[in-house]
Design an enzyme around this catalytic site. Structure first.
Site, PDB file in Angstrom:
ATOM      1  CB  CYS A  96      -2.313   0.397   3.842  1.00 43.38           C
ATOM      2  SG  CYS A  96      -2.129   0.599   2.261  1.00 43.38           S
ATOM      3  CG  HIS A 204       1.976  -1.608   4.854  1.00 45.66           C
ATOM      4  ND1 HIS A 204       1.129  -2.367   5.027  1.00 45.66           N
ATOM      5  CD2 HIS A 204       1.770  -0.908   3.504  1.00 45.66           C
ATOM      6  CE1 HIS A 204      -0.102  -2.272   4.215  1.00 45.66           C
ATOM      7  NE2 HIS A 204       0.537  -1.559   3.309  1.00 45.66           N
ATOM      8  CD  GLU A 206       1.846  -4.051   8.279  1.00 44.43           C
ATOM      9  OE1 GLU A 206       1.490  -4.292   6.975  1.00 44.43           O
ATOM     10  OE2 GLU A 206       1.828  -2.939   8.708  1.00 44.43           O
TER      11      GLU A 206
END
Length: 242
Positions: A96, A204, A206
């Site tokens: 990002c 994302h 994560e």
């Protein structure tokens, strides 16, 4: 998938932090879930990344997104160290805002413009993995589908027509949106540099790395890194993957 539970090797992963970064601890936790990867938070004033085997530039709003997203962060001292690390073949992932920073620093081609809707978008987004010859996608199969969240207002990938054709020709498009959320050219969600050791992605991973986050689909990004480092480890210096 690589079974990291039995891994005895240890590879140090630097997670960069700039003023305004807000995803570093989520990324730290995701990397920590892979036995064999040892994450460390590294500040924007660091002069060297030599002790590390890989570097992740996480998401957030570095410097409040003033001027342009990633523009100020791209000119901090640690970015000189990151450039040296990346050009030496080290594995680098930008997520990002991290993708925006890598583009601003010239480590990846193109720019990330304001979404075509001119609105901030936070939503799960279906993706297709096209390129598996990067250290972060090596455990995927070409054509793999996954669902990861996006959270950005400037995620619309843009590159001039000539260079975009070269990007496609050189198989540097790593992931595409199945349903384009932001107007990105050619539905591009993630790209690599020509050598393949630097990956920038708007979604994302994560945020989908444990059962508590709803799924573990994103964890394969980090287990792929471990697999690549194990295959390419050298006695000294950063891991050179190509």
């Amino acid at each position: 998938m690589l079974s990291s539970d039995t891994c005895t090797a240890s590879f140090k992963v630097a997670i960069l932090r700039f003023p305004g970064t807000n995803c570093e601890m989520d990324t730290f936790e995701a990397v920590s879930r892979v036995s064999g990867l040892l994450p460390e938070i590294v500040g924007h004033m660091a002069q060297s990344l030599e002790p590390y085997d890989a570097v992740i530039v996480p998401g957030g709003f570095s410097y409040g997104d003033y001027l342009r997203t990633g523009a100020i962060a791209a000119r901090t001292p640690v970015m000189k160290a990151l450039r040296d690390f990346a050009l030496g073949g080290g594995a680098v992932l930008g997520i990002c805002n991290g993708f925006q920073i890598l583009a601003e620093a010239g480590l990846l081609p193109g720019i990330l413009l304001e979404n075509s809707s001119r609105k901030f978008i936070c939503a799960d987004t279906p993706l297709i993995v096209e390129q598996t010859k990067t250290p972060f996608t090596s455990l995927f199969s070409p054509g793999s589908r996954l669902n990861l969240p996006i959270a950005h207002q400037e995620g619309r990938y843009y590159l001039n027509e000539k260079d975009l054709a070269l990007l496609e020709e050189n198989a540097q498009v790593v992931m595409r949106y199945q349903k384009n959320p932001n107007g990105a050219l050619h539905d591009i969600a993630a790209i690599s540099n020509l050598e393949g050791n630097i990956l920038g992605m708007m979604p994302h991973p994560e945020r989908r790395s444990s059962d508590e986050t709803g799924s573990t689909e994103g964890l394969t990004i980090f287990t792929s890194l471990l697999s690549s480092l194990l295959k390419s480890s050298v006695p000294d210096g950063p891991i050179k993957l190509r």
